[in-house]
Design a protein around this motif. Structure first.
Motif, PDB file in Angstrom:
ATOM      1  N   LEU A  30       4.018   2.616   1.519  1.00 15.23           N
ATOM      2  CA  LEU A  30       3.088   2.351   2.613  1.00 15.23           C
ATOM      3  C   LEU A  30       3.365   1.001   3.271  1.00 15.23           C
ATOM      4  O   LEU A  30       3.086   0.811   4.448  1.00 15.23           O
ATOM      5  N   ALA A  31       3.945   0.091   2.524  1.00 14.40           N
ATOM      6  CA  ALA A  31       4.281  -1.220   3.088  1.00 14.40           C
ATOM      7  C   ALA A  31       5.288  -1.094   4.226  1.00 14.40           C
ATOM      8  O   ALA A  31       5.354  -1.958   5.094  1.00 14.40           O
ATOM      9  N   TYR A  32       6.065  -0.022   4.239  1.00 18.29           N
ATOM     10  CA  TYR A  32       7.076   0.166   5.285  1.00 18.29           C
ATOM     11  C   TYR A  32       6.527   0.820   6.546  1.00 18.29           C
ATOM     12  O   TYR A  32       7.242   0.919   7.536  1.00 18.29           O
ATOM     13  N   VAL A  33       5.280   1.289   6.523  1.00 19.83           N
ATOM     14  CA  VAL A  33       4.743   1.994   7.697  1.00 19.83           C
ATOM     15  C   VAL A  33       4.703   1.060   8.903  1.00 19.83           C
ATOM     16  O   VAL A  33       5.201   1.392   9.968  1.00 19.83           O
ATOM     17  N   THR A  34       4.098  -0.081   8.742  1.00 19.50           N
ATOM     18  CA  THR A  34       4.146  -1.147   9.751  1.00 19.50           C
ATOM     19  C   THR A  34       4.096  -2.468   9.002  1.00 19.50           C
ATOM     20  O   THR A  34       3.993  -2.489   7.784  1.00 19.50           O
ATOM     21  N   ILE A  35       4.084  -3.540   9.718  1.00 17.06           N
ATOM     22  CA  ILE A  35       4.034  -4.852   9.075  1.00 17.06           C
ATOM     23  C   ILE A  35       2.625  -5.155   8.566  1.00 17.06           C
ATOM     24  O   ILE A  35       2.454  -5.951   7.647  1.00 17.06           O
ATOM     25  N   ILE A  36       1.611  -4.482   9.105  1.00 19.33           N
ATOM     26  CA  ILE A  36       0.221  -4.761   8.732  1.00 19.33           C
ATOM     27  C   ILE A  36      -0.063  -4.415   7.270  1.00 19.33           C
ATOM     28  O   ILE A  36      -0.594  -5.255   6.533  1.00 19.33           O
ATOM     29  N   PRO A  37       0.265  -3.194   6.779  1.00 19.51           N
ATOM     30  CA  PRO A  37       0.023  -2.949   5.351  1.00 19.51           C
ATOM     31  C   PRO A  37       0.834  -3.876   4.450  1.00 19.51           C
ATOM     32  O   PRO A  37       0.363  -4.255   3.375  1.00 19.51           O
ATOM     33  N   ALA A  38       2.012  -4.257   4.881  1.00 22.61           N
ATOM     34  CA  ALA A  38       2.836  -5.167   4.084  1.00 22.61           C
ATOM     35  C   ALA A  38       2.119  -6.504   3.905  1.00 22.61           C
ATOM     36  O   ALA A  38       2.071  -7.045   2.795  1.00 22.61           O
ATOM     37  N   PHE A  55       7.853  -6.935  -3.541  1.00 23.56           N
ATOM     38  CA  PHE A  55       9.233  -6.823  -3.077  1.00 23.56           C
ATOM     39  C   PHE A  55       9.310  -5.933  -1.834  1.00 23.56           C
ATOM     40  O   PHE A  55       9.917  -6.302  -0.834  1.00 23.56           O
ATOM     41  N   HIS A  56       8.694  -4.765  -1.891  1.00 24.81           N
ATOM     42  CA  HIS A  56       8.770  -3.851  -0.742  1.00 24.81           C
ATOM     43  C   HIS A  56       7.998  -4.387   0.463  1.00 24.81           C
ATOM     44  O   HIS A  56       8.406  -4.166   1.607  1.00 24.81           O
ATOM     45  N   ALA A  57       6.908  -5.112   0.216  1.00 21.86           N
ATOM     46  CA  ALA A  57       6.174  -5.715   1.329  1.00 21.86           C
ATOM     47  C   ALA A  57       7.032  -6.769   2.033  1.00 21.86           C
ATOM     48  O   ALA A  57       7.116  -6.798   3.266  1.00 21.86           O
ATOM     49  N   TRP A  58       7.688  -7.623   1.249  1.00 28.33           N
ATOM     50  CA  TRP A  58       8.553  -8.648   1.848  1.00 28.33           C
ATOM     51  C   TRP A  58       9.746  -8.017   2.559  1.00 28.33           C
ATOM     52  O   TRP A  58      10.138  -8.465   3.646  1.00 28.33           O
ATOM     53  N   GLN A  59      10.328  -6.998   1.966  1.00 27.06           N
ATOM     54  CA  GLN A  59      11.473  -6.349   2.606  1.00 27.06           C
ATOM     55  C   GLN A  59      11.053  -5.712   3.930  1.00 27.06           C
ATOM     56  O   GLN A  59      11.782  -5.767   4.913  1.00 27.06           O
ATOM     57  N   SER A  60       9.857  -5.148   3.970  1.00 24.23           N
ATOM     58  CA  SER A  60       9.339  -4.579   5.214  1.00 24.23           C
ATOM     59  C   SER A  60       9.127  -5.657   6.272  1.00 24.23           C
ATOM     60  O   SER A  60       9.449  -5.469   7.448  1.00 24.23           O
ATOM     61  N   ILE A  61       8.593  -6.802   5.857  1.00 25.71           N
ATOM     62  CA  ILE A  61       8.387  -7.906   6.795  1.00 25.71           C
ATOM     63  C   ILE A  61       9.718  -8.395   7.351  1.00 25.71           C
ATOM     64  O   ILE A  61       9.858  -8.630   8.558  1.00 25.71           O
ATOM     65  N   PHE A  62      10.723  -8.529   6.478  1.00 31.05           N
ATOM     66  CA  PHE A  62      12.038  -8.979   6.954  1.00 31.05           C
ATOM     67  C   PHE A  62      12.701  -7.940   7.854  1.00 31.05           C
ATOM     68  O   PHE A  62      13.431  -8.301   8.784  1.00 31.05           O
ATOM     69  N   LEU A  63      12.455  -6.661   7.609  1.00 32.58           N
ATOM     70  CA  LEU A  63      12.955  -5.627   8.532  1.00 32.58           C
ATOM     71  C   LEU A  63      12.296  -5.772   9.900  1.00 32.58           C
ATOM     72  O   LEU A  63      12.953  -5.617  10.935  1.00 32.58           O
TER      73      LEU A  63
END
Length: 123
Positions: A30-38, A55-63
């Motif tokens: 879910l962290a990858y859906v948008t930057i908001i859940p991350a 880890f997945h939240a940070w990776q989503s933010i960096f994406l």
């Protein structure tokens, strides 16, 4: 005397404790859906204590940051637009791969971005 079985009342059982919130794999995906859940997962407990979700939240933010940077390149005529199209296609594929790996429960590091996400997550 009759041969019928006697009824023995069964005492009621205590309710089972249910798991509150999302599973780690669901939260990571879910962290990858948008930057908001991350961002929310980095702020809200118990997710901010889980290294997998962080880890997945940070990776989503960096994406998201990489997508923003490639969007800036789109301002440059012709060459910038070609780089933008190719870059966004690569980021889209990376996003799909990261999302699917998170759903499978894997901590997949994307090239370049994954190293920084692991550092931020403390893994």
């Amino acid at each position: 005397m009759s041969d019928s079985p006697q009824y023995t009342p069964v005492p009621p059982q205590a309710p089972q404790a249910t798991q509150s919130g999302l599973s780690d794999t669901a939260a990571g995906a879910l962290a990858y859906v948008t930057i908001i859940p991350a961002i929310i997962f980095l702020l809200v407990e118990p997710y901010n204590r889980n290294s997998y979700v962080r880890f997945h939240a940070w990776q989503s933010i960096f994406l998201g940051i990489a997508a923003f940077a490639i969007g800036i390149i789109n301002i440059i005529p012709i060459l910038g637009q070609i780089i933008f199209l190719i870059g966004m296609l690569i980021l889209f594929v990376a996003w799909i791969v990261a999302l699917l790996k998170a759903l499978k429960g894997e901590k997949y590091q994307l090239p370049i971005i994954g190293k920084y996400a692991a550092q931020q997550a403390g893994t």
